[in-house]
Scaffold this motif. Structure first.
Motif, PDB file in Angstrom:
ATOM      1  N   ASN A  58       0.409  -3.321  -5.899  1.00  0.00           N
ATOM      2  CA  ASN A  58       0.713  -2.067  -5.229  1.00  0.00           C
ATOM      3  C   ASN A  58      -0.486  -1.140  -5.377  1.00  0.00           C
ATOM      4  O   ASN A  58      -0.815  -0.724  -6.494  1.00  0.00           O
ATOM      5  N   LEU A  59      -1.149  -0.857  -4.289  1.00  0.00           N
ATOM      6  CA  LEU A  59      -2.321   0.016  -4.296  1.00  0.00           C
ATOM      7  C   LEU A  59      -1.914   1.409  -3.846  1.00  0.00           C
ATOM      8  O   LEU A  59      -1.467   1.599  -2.710  1.00  0.00           O
ATOM      9  N   VAL A  60      -2.071   2.381  -4.731  1.00  0.00           N
ATOM     10  CA  VAL A  60      -1.709   3.764  -4.416  1.00  0.00           C
ATOM     11  C   VAL A  60      -2.910   4.460  -3.785  1.00  0.00           C
ATOM     12  O   VAL A  60      -3.984   4.533  -4.383  1.00  0.00           O
ATOM     13  N   VAL A  61      -2.725   4.964  -2.588  1.00  0.00           N
ATOM     14  CA  VAL A  61      -3.790   5.632  -1.840  1.00  0.00           C
ATOM     15  C   VAL A  61      -3.360   7.077  -1.615  1.00  0.00           C
ATOM     16  O   VAL A  61      -2.703   7.405  -0.625  1.00  0.00           O
ATOM     17  N   VAL A 104       0.863  -1.179   0.000  1.00  0.00           N
ATOM     18  CA  VAL A 104       0.000   0.000   0.000  1.00  0.00           C
ATOM     19  C   VAL A 104       0.896   1.224   0.000  1.00  0.00           C
ATOM     20  O   VAL A 104       1.750   1.379   0.881  1.00  0.00           O
ATOM     21  N   SER A 105       0.718   2.092  -0.989  1.00  0.00           N
ATOM     22  CA  SER A 105       1.568   3.271  -1.141  1.00  0.00           C
ATOM     23  C   SER A 105       0.745   4.540  -0.969  1.00  0.00           C
ATOM     24  O   SER A 105      -0.060   4.884  -1.835  1.00  0.00           O
ATOM     25  N   THR A 162      -4.876  17.369  -6.607  1.00  0.00           N
ATOM     26  CA  THR A 162      -5.356  15.992  -6.409  1.00  0.00           C
ATOM     27  C   THR A 162      -6.839  15.907  -6.745  1.00  0.00           C
ATOM     28  O   THR A 162      -7.618  16.765  -6.309  1.00  0.00           O
ATOM     29  N   PRO A 163      -7.257  14.905  -7.520  1.00  0.00           N
ATOM     30  CA  PRO A 163      -8.666  14.821  -7.914  1.00  0.00           C
ATOM     31  C   PRO A 163      -9.656  14.902  -6.759  1.00  0.00           C
ATOM     32  O   PRO A 163     -10.693  15.548  -6.892  1.00  0.00           O
ATOM     33  N   LEU A 164      -9.354  14.266  -5.630  1.00  0.00           N
ATOM     34  CA  LEU A 164     -10.288  14.313  -4.504  1.00  0.00           C
ATOM     35  C   LEU A 164     -10.213  15.611  -3.709  1.00  0.00           C
ATOM     36  O   LEU A 164     -10.987  15.817  -2.772  1.00  0.00           O
ATOM     37  N   GLN A 165      -9.260  16.498  -4.076  1.00  0.00           N
ATOM     38  CA  GLN A 165      -9.135  17.810  -3.449  1.00  0.00           C
ATOM     39  C   GLN A 165      -8.927  17.717  -1.940  1.00  0.00           C
ATOM     40  O   GLN A 165      -9.442  18.524  -1.167  1.00  0.00           O
ATOM     41  N   VAL A 218      -1.468  10.230  -8.148  1.00  0.00           N
ATOM     42  CA  VAL A 218      -0.745   9.353  -9.056  1.00  0.00           C
ATOM     43  C   VAL A 218      -1.714   8.296  -9.539  1.00  0.00           C
ATOM     44  O   VAL A 218      -2.315   7.580  -8.741  1.00  0.00           O
ATOM     45  N   MET A 219      -1.898   8.199 -10.836  1.00  0.00           N
ATOM     46  CA  MET A 219      -2.793   7.194 -11.400  1.00  0.00           C
ATOM     47  C   MET A 219      -1.966   6.144 -12.113  1.00  0.00           C
ATOM     48  O   MET A 219      -1.373   6.414 -13.153  1.00  0.00           O
ATOM     49  N   ASP A 220      -1.902   4.950 -11.513  1.00  0.00           N
ATOM     50  CA  ASP A 220      -1.041   3.884 -12.031  1.00  0.00           C
ATOM     51  C   ASP A 220      -1.844   2.946 -12.944  1.00  0.00           C
ATOM     52  O   ASP A 220      -2.806   2.349 -12.499  1.00  0.00           O
TER      53      ASP A 220
END
Length: 253
Positions: A243-246, A187-188, A213-216, A251-253
């Motif tokens: 790898n889940l980017v939180v 988890v990143s 960031t999209p979620l602001q 960053v959109m992987d």
């Protein structure tokens, strides 16, 4: 195995993200080891808050003997072995863009320190718990990474490189251990607001992250902790090597 049946070791579990992960697992009924190395007071305070479902145990994750001892102590305390490992410990590092060493000043010793904490620490915990996980044909390992190795908006050379190496480690372990019912994921998070490690980060940096960031919003430790729970839960039983980017979509992987 349900979350409330698991025994979880959270390295560096007394503060910051580690503390949020400890509280999240305890909330779901798991037995939790609050691993610490220097922050004994904070670890004991957290243990007192959570009660008998948590125990604070000291170990330097870089030392395999100390880690093995911690796992034995955990099994003795909970009367069952460790099933789940969250490799979160961060050794002597702060997110301070003003004082970081750039390419002309960074030393191999700084790289080595972060590699020891991230990769060697994860190796030590996995090896300490592996025999019992194999016996149970169940194990969950969640390594804590960072979005900075995919988008190094700040060139923390030593930290970013160690986390990139940890992803390679994660995927190799996932391949090797899947046959035993053990999943290994990462988890990143983004830069978290606010932990001890990110306390030197200016408000202007946090504001920039929020605006781009999209979620602001800036990611908080609790956001990442809930993603860690997913990988430990039955819902992630068929997920490994990921790898889940939180980070709110920065960053959109």
């Amino acid at each position: 195995m349900k979350l409330d049946e698991q025994v979880v070791v959270v390295t560096g579990g007394s503060r910051g993200l580690g503390k949020a992960v400890v509280k999240a697992f305890a909330r779901e009924g798991a037995g939790v080891v609050i691993n610490y190395f220097e922050s004994e007071g904070k670890a004991k305070d957290l243990q007192n808050i959570l009660g008998e479902k948590a125990v604070a145990l000291k170990a330097d994750v870089r030392d395999p003997a100390q880690v093995r001892k911690m796992f034995r102590q955990a099994e003795a305390y909970f009367s069952r072995p460790v099933t789940t490992i969250v490799n979160n410990a961060l050794v002597h590092f702060r997110f301070d863009p003003e004082s970081r060493h750039d390419a002309s000043r960074i030393s191999w010793e700084e790289y080595s320190l972060q590699m020891e904490g991230a990769v060697r620490g994860a190796l030590n915990t996995i090896q300490a718990g592996l025999a019992e996980m194999k016996r149970l044909h169940f194990g969950r390992v969640i390594n804590i990474g960072t979005n900075l190795f995919q988008n190094p908006v700040v060139a923390y050379h030593d930290y970013n490189t160690s986390k990139a190496a940890l992803l390679g480690f994660t995927r190799s372990m996932a391949k090797d251990l899947g046959q035993y019912g053990i999943t290994v994921n990462m988890v990143s998070g983004g830069l978290l607001k606010t932990t001890d490690a990110s306390a030197a980060t200016s408000e202007a940096v946090f504001q920039l992250i929020q605006e781009t960031t999209p979620l602001q919003k800036v990611t908080e430790p609790e956001d990442v902790a809930d993603a860690v729970l997913f990988f430990a839960s039955p819902w992630a039983r068929a997920v490994t090597g990921q790898n889940l980017v939180v980070d709110g979509g920065l960053v959109m992987d």
